[in-house]
Design an enzyme around this catalytic site. Structure first.
Site, mmCIF file in Angstrom:
data_model
loop_
_atom_site.group_PDB
_atom_site.id
_atom_site.type_symbol
_atom_site.label_atom_id
_atom_site.label_comp_id
_atom_site.label_asym_id
_atom_site.label_seq_id
_atom_site.Cartn_x
_atom_site.Cartn_y
_atom_site.Cartn_z
ATOM 1 C CG LEU A 71 -1.749 -1.265 1.618
ATOM 2 C CD1 LEU A 71 -2.480 -1.028 2.753
ATOM 3 C CD2 LEU A 71 -2.485 -1.763 0.547
ATOM 4 C CB THR A 72 3.611 2.220 2.355
ATOM 5 O OG1 THR A 72 2.569 1.783 3.632
ATOM 6 C CG2 THR A 72 4.109 3.207 3.112
ATOM 7 N N GLY A 108 1.796 7.290 3.136
ATOM 8 C CA GLY A 108 1.114 6.092 3.964
ATOM 9 C C GLY A 108 -0.035 6.403 4.648
ATOM 10 C CB SER A 149 6.145 -6.706 5.756
ATOM 11 O OG SER A 149 6.028 -5.506 6.664
ATOM 12 C CB ILE A 186 13.610 -3.035 35.719
ATOM 13 C CG1 ILE A 186 12.060 -2.035 36.188
ATOM 14 C CG2 ILE A 186 13.824 -4.324 36.693
ATOM 15 C CD1 ILE A 186 11.115 -2.851 36.052
ATOM 16 N N GLY A 228 18.835 -1.806 34.422
ATOM 17 C CA GLY A 228 19.879 -1.022 34.778
ATOM 18 C C GLY A 228 20.901 -0.989 33.552
ATOM 19 C CD GLU A 275 -2.055 -3.412 9.464
ATOM 20 O OE1 GLU A 275 -3.157 -2.956 9.219
ATOM 21 O OE2 GLU A 275 -1.379 -4.294 8.698
ATOM 22 C CB THR A 309 0.363 6.629 12.964
ATOM 23 O OG1 THR A 309 -0.736 7.531 12.796
ATOM 24 C CG2 THR A 309 1.135 6.800 11.778
ATOM 25 C CD GLU A 327 0.991 9.820 16.187
ATOM 26 O OE1 GLU A 327 1.042 9.133 15.450
ATOM 27 O OE2 GLU A 327 1.773 10.021 16.961
#
Ligand SMILES: Cc1cc2nc3c(=O)[nH]c(=O)nc-3n(C[C@H](O)[C@H](O)[C@H](O)COP(=O)(O)OP(=O)(O)OC[C@H]3O[C@@H](n4cnc5c(N)ncnc54)[C@H](O)[C@@H]3O)c2cc1C
Length: 381
Positions: A121-122, A127, A154, A335, A337, A361, A363, A365
């Site tokens: 698609l992109t 996008g 992908s 955690i 460190g 899939e 964003t 936002e």
């Protein structure tokens, strides 16, 4: 699907993950190496046909079971899910909108993994605003001639067939009426121009694809009718978002589990760090995020399986679970460190993998905008 069948599938996948994937994921990820032998086992497990109807050779799993599988695999190595996730969205476009001839021709080979692929698609220029794509297909006899560039695809290198979104009428108004989706199999005029380097999500290939006078037979036009491509692309997004949300659950869980284990063995000031309140607060928040994300995914998948409109539910699950993965992964790094910053431990991988789920899939936002629009539409004043 009954609970016993689901348990059997999840058990088989769990055994494979512990036997073959967990011991090798770290090394393959570091080398950014495609997991060829794991893909062979994924074929045997039926993962390439997980949601393809049984009538066409797939397992026909409901989204609720599928989401559990995706979360389970992502907990060990999220990249593996990318090898069949977008492949299955391509298959869903054929299963939902394809002609009977297209279903018979493609779905059994998709289900066995003989033909694998994904979604194209992109483009370099767009996008989120998919209707702005410029890849063009022009009818010429029994074929269409395609020219254009797709990026971030992908499985672009290892896959051989893609659900390709193009413009058949660039002047259409509204824009989406000029969009069409094809099943594009690799051949003359369809080439991979480059492999894209990434922060995380290693092992799986992301590529730029170039189409130069590529001829795709008209019989590969999904559904046989021009102008429906945008609808086909959007139709796959609900399952796509449940997919990504389930990946988020897996990564968020992995970050939590590693942290719970580490916090009990690492000692400072004479006691394990899990006895310090600052660490307990982190673990408490991380575990709550995991549980909330899991429940949101379950609820979206249930709505999808019931055939209900679930763009708001899938959007909430995708948004929350991917943010949970991102937040849990950075907390896991803290955690651990200094070791959290080391490439010897897995937590830095979770931290590199998690942002993708906030982008792919749709964003995050956009997810919040979709949720708000649905809220208004479902609750008119
Ligand atoms: C590893 C990886 C794998 C991918 N796999 C695939 C694949 O298999 N197939 C495929 O087709 N694509 C794939 N993509 C592409 C992905 O879907 C896009 O990157 C994503 O849709 C965002 O598009 P964009 O990158 O063009 O960002 P843009 O659309 O340019 O967005 C940039 C920023 O602007 C924000 N924004 C845009 N419009 C609005 C708006 N209206 N309101 C508010 N904010 C807005 C976005 O949220 C974002 O923060 C992949 C991407 C990655 C990184």
């Amino acid at each position: 699907m009954n609970t016993a069948d689901e348990t059997q599938i999840l058990d088989a996948i769990g055994k494979w993950l512990e036997r073959d994937v967990r011991p090798k994921a770290h090394e393959l990820e570091k080398k950014d190496e495609y997991p060829e032998s794991m893909v062979e086992t994924m074929k045997e497990l039926g993962l390439f046909g997980a949601t393809i109807p049984q009538a066409y050779g797939g397992l026909g799993l409901p989204a609720s079971t599928y989401a559990k599988i995706v979360a389970q695999i992502s907990e060990v190595w999220m990249s593996l899910t990318g090898i069949f996730n977008s492949h299955l969205i391509m298959a869903a476009a054929v299963a939902r909108y394809g002609t009977e001839e297209q279903k018979r021709r493609f779905l059994p080979k998709f289900a066995s993994g003989e033909i694998r692929g994904g979604l194209a698609l992109t483009e370099p220029d767009c996008g989120t605003d998919l209707q702005a794509i410029r890849t063009r297909a022009v009818r010429d006899g029994k074929d269409y001639v395609v020219n254009g560039t797709k990026t971030w695809i992908s499985n672009g290198i290892k896959g051989s067939c893609f659900a390709l979104l193009v413009k058949t009428d660039p002047n259409a108004s509204p824009r989406h009426k000029g969009m069409t989706m094809f099943l594009a199999e690799k051949g003359k005029g369809f080439r991979v121009s480059k492999k894209l380097d990434k922060l995380g999500y290693k092992g799986i290939d992301s590529a730029e694809l170039i189409f130069e006078d590529y001829r795709v037979p008209a019989q590969n036009l999904i559904g046989g009718e021009e102008g429906k491509g945008f609808h086909h692309a959007i139709g796959g997004l609900e399952l796509g978002r449940i997919n990504v949300a389930a990946r988020g659950v897996g990564v968020a869980n992995a970050a939590l589990k590693d942290s719970v284990a580490y916090a009990q063995v690492r000692k400072t000031f004479g006691k394990p760090i899990c006895e310090h309140q600052a660490i307990q607060l982190k673990l408490g928040e991380m575990a709550t995020r995991c549980e909330a994300a899991r429940l949101l995914v379950e609820s979206a998948a249930r709505a999808y399986d019931a055939g209900e409109r679930c763009d708001m539910e899938a959007g909430m699950a995708k948004y929350f679970a991917s943010e949970a993965a991102l937040e849990n992964s950075i907390e896991a790094v803290r955690i651990h460190g200094g070791y959290g910053y080391s490439t010897e431990f897995n937590v830095e991988r979770y931290y590199r993998d998690a942002p993708l789920m906030c982008i792919g899939e749709g964003t995050n936002e956009m997810q919040r905008i979709i949720i708000a629009r649905q809220l208004i539409a479902r609750n008119p004043a």
